[in-house]
Design a protein around this motif. Structure first.
Motif, PDB file in Angstrom:
ATOM      1  N   LEU A  31      -5.084  -8.138 -28.292  1.00 56.87           N
ATOM      2  CA  LEU A  31      -6.306  -8.613 -28.894  1.00 56.87           C
ATOM      3  C   LEU A  31      -6.179 -10.111 -29.107  1.00 56.87           C
ATOM      4  O   LEU A  31      -7.369 -10.730 -28.953  1.00 56.87           O
ATOM      5  N   LEU A  32      -5.236 -10.667 -29.625  1.00 48.22           N
ATOM      6  CA  LEU A  32      -4.959 -12.032 -29.851  1.00 48.22           C
ATOM      7  C   LEU A  32      -5.224 -12.775 -28.427  1.00 48.22           C
ATOM      8  O   LEU A  32      -5.938 -13.879 -28.632  1.00 48.22           O
ATOM      9  N   GLN A  33      -4.615 -12.398 -27.588  1.00 47.49           N
ATOM     10  CA  GLN A  33      -4.951 -13.013 -26.255  1.00 47.49           C
ATOM     11  C   GLN A  33      -6.484 -13.175 -25.715  1.00 47.49           C
ATOM     12  O   GLN A  33      -7.013 -13.957 -25.391  1.00 47.49           O
ATOM     13  N   GLN A  34      -6.988 -11.940 -26.017  1.00 45.57           N
ATOM     14  CA  GLN A  34      -8.649 -11.882 -25.699  1.00 45.57           C
ATOM     15  C   GLN A  34      -9.337 -12.664 -26.373  1.00 45.57           C
ATOM     16  O   GLN A  34     -10.344 -13.329 -26.059  1.00 45.57           O
ATOM     17  N   VAL A  35      -8.901 -12.952 -27.812  1.00 46.01           N
ATOM     18  CA  VAL A  35      -9.454 -13.874 -28.629  1.00 46.01           C
ATOM     19  C   VAL A  35      -9.483 -15.265 -28.161  1.00 46.01           C
ATOM     20  O   VAL A  35     -10.520 -15.970 -27.949  1.00 46.01           O
ATOM     21  N   GLN A  36      -8.423 -15.651 -27.904  1.00 48.46           N
ATOM     22  CA  GLN A  36      -8.142 -17.017 -27.103  1.00 48.46           C
ATOM     23  C   GLN A  36      -8.839 -17.154 -25.643  1.00 48.46           C
ATOM     24  O   GLN A  36      -9.405 -18.350 -25.551  1.00 48.46           O
ATOM     25  N   GLN A  37      -8.677 -16.226 -25.176  1.00 54.99           N
ATOM     26  CA  GLN A  37      -9.185 -16.351 -23.663  1.00 54.99           C
ATOM     27  C   GLN A  37     -10.709 -16.574 -23.554  1.00 54.99           C
ATOM     28  O   GLN A  37     -11.257 -17.304 -23.030  1.00 54.99           O
ATOM     29  N   HIS A  38     -11.509 -15.750 -24.660  1.00 58.94           N
ATOM     30  CA  HIS A  38     -12.734 -15.738 -24.629  1.00 58.94           C
ATOM     31  C   HIS A  38     -13.500 -16.546 -25.702  1.00 58.94           C
ATOM     32  O   HIS A  38     -14.731 -16.369 -25.964  1.00 58.94           O
TER      33      HIS A  38
END
Length: 406
Positions: A31-38
């Protein structure tokens, strides 16, 4: 503005004796990766962040660590209380978490204005106004009236919830006018709506009162982020009213679902679009069925997604084959050399209920009072009409007890 809508994490859940800690940790890392990526501005959790009112320490640690990680990422967090969450547990850390950009709404507030929040964008400017509505307990919005029928109680609760939504929405509109900014309005909720498709892990939350809330009773918000139903779906086919669903399967009948979180883009005009981000499967989980002549192939196929280090959690549904005292041993022989772990064996027909292994693994802590009653009822030789009458009577008694406590 970009909002990530998710719900029903159920941190701390024990699944038939198995902890979900590793799965939840993997999900939060993803989830944290998605937050940063998007470049997400706000993560919105629409209820049931914990599985019980007294979550284990590791579940609280996962929650607190996420708050810190999102703060470092420049992303705000909004957490709504669900029917599984303890109001006291969520409220205890609320002042501290607010210093880290996290807003927590554990329950309906005495002053509805406290449920109107301005969601910030990553640069700190206002991006949207939210009607932050958590799970609504009947006692939060309604006083029980003596002599009401079950139907009258249902209509009264439905109207009280509708009135609460409308009141908070009007306050949000007033807030927008006071700010003199064309901000979109987001609403939240943790409840069952008319037509929603549930799964066996979703518990009844308005016992004997409200079965489902009609979509027509929601206010005209630009997007309505819902929780409680674990299957991701649009409500009534409407683009702007959605359940994100749970991020991991919480029961075997959810094993075939593609879990997801939702990226919601809004601007001054309103809803721009919703994008589903599929959540990876962090723990193989499958349900297979067949008779004893076909189960071997089904179990072998299911085992293909497992490894010795991470075996597949398996439910075996046995078709036909009337009662066999050595069923457990037969299933064990089919799985002995495979990377699978059988958590539950069920028979498709007959009154034998679960296998010895299921009985050993399933505890009262994992069952609702209704499930306990239904399991006991299954052991009696009753016709369908009488069984249905007893179930209805039991639910009425429980509803009356809950009203007395409220």
């Amino acid at each position: 503005m970009r909002i990530l809508h998710t719900s029903d994490w159920h941190l701390g859940q024990h699944f038939m004796g198995k902890t979900r800690q590793a799965e939840h940790q993997a999900f939060l890392d993803w989830l944290l990766q998605q937050v940063q990526q998007h470049a997400v501005d706000v993560v919105l959790v629409a209820g049931d962040i914990f599985d019980t009112g007294a979550p284990p320490s590791y579940a609280r640690e996962l929650y607190n660590r996420l708050v810190v990680d999102l703060h470092h990422a420049g992303t705000a967090l909004l957490v709504l209380g669900g029917n599984h969450d303890s109001v006291a547990t969520l409220a205890e850390s609320r002042p501290l978490l607010s210093c880290l950009g996290a807003s927590v709404v554990p329950a309906v507030a005495d002053d509805a204005a406290q449920q109107v929040l301005v969601l910030p964008q990553r640069d700190g400017t206002p991006g949207a106004i939210v009607c932050a509505i958590p799970f609504i307990r009947p006692r939060d919005v309604l006083q029980s009236q003596a002599g009401q029928s079950a139907e009258e109680k249902q209509l009264s609760l439905q109207e009280a919830i509708r009135a609460h939504y409308q009141a908070v929405y009007q306050l949000a509109c007033a807030k927008r006018e006071a700010l003199r900014m064309p901000l979109p309005i987001i609403a939240t909720g943790h409840l069952t709506t008319v037509g929603a498709s549930a799964s066996e892990s979703v518990r009844e939350i308005y016992v004997g009162a409200l079965e489902a809330f009609p979509t027509s009773a929601f206010p005209p918000a630009d997007y309505i982020a819902l929780g409680h139903i674990h299957r991701p779906q649009q409500v009534g086919g409407l683009e702007h009213i959605r359940y994100s669903g749970s991020p991991i399967p919480l029961s075997f009948d959810e094993a075939g679902q593609q879990k997801q979180v939702l990226l919601v883009d809004v601007d001054a005009i309103g809803l721009l679009g919703v994008t589903a981000l599929p959540v990876p499967r962090f723990q193989p989980l499958q349900s297979v069925k067949g008779d004893l002549t076909t189960l071997a192939a089904a179990i072998t196929a299911a085992a293909a997604s497992g490894t010795p280090a991470q075996p597949v959690w398996l439910e075996v549904l046995v078709q036909g084959d009337d009662y066999l005292s050595d069923l457990q041993a037969r299933i064990n022989s089919l799985t002995a050399e495979l990377p699978v772990e059988v958590l539950r064996i069920r028979r498709e027909r007959g009154t034998a209920t679960a296998s010895l292994q299921a009985e050993a693994r399933e505890t009262l802590d994992e069952l609702t009072p209704f499930e306990v009653f239904d399991k006991r009822l299954q052991q009696e030789a009753l016709d369908d009409t009488l069984a249905a009458q007893l179930q209805a009577r039991y639910r009425a008694v429980v509803a009356s007890l809950l009203e007395d406590e409220a």
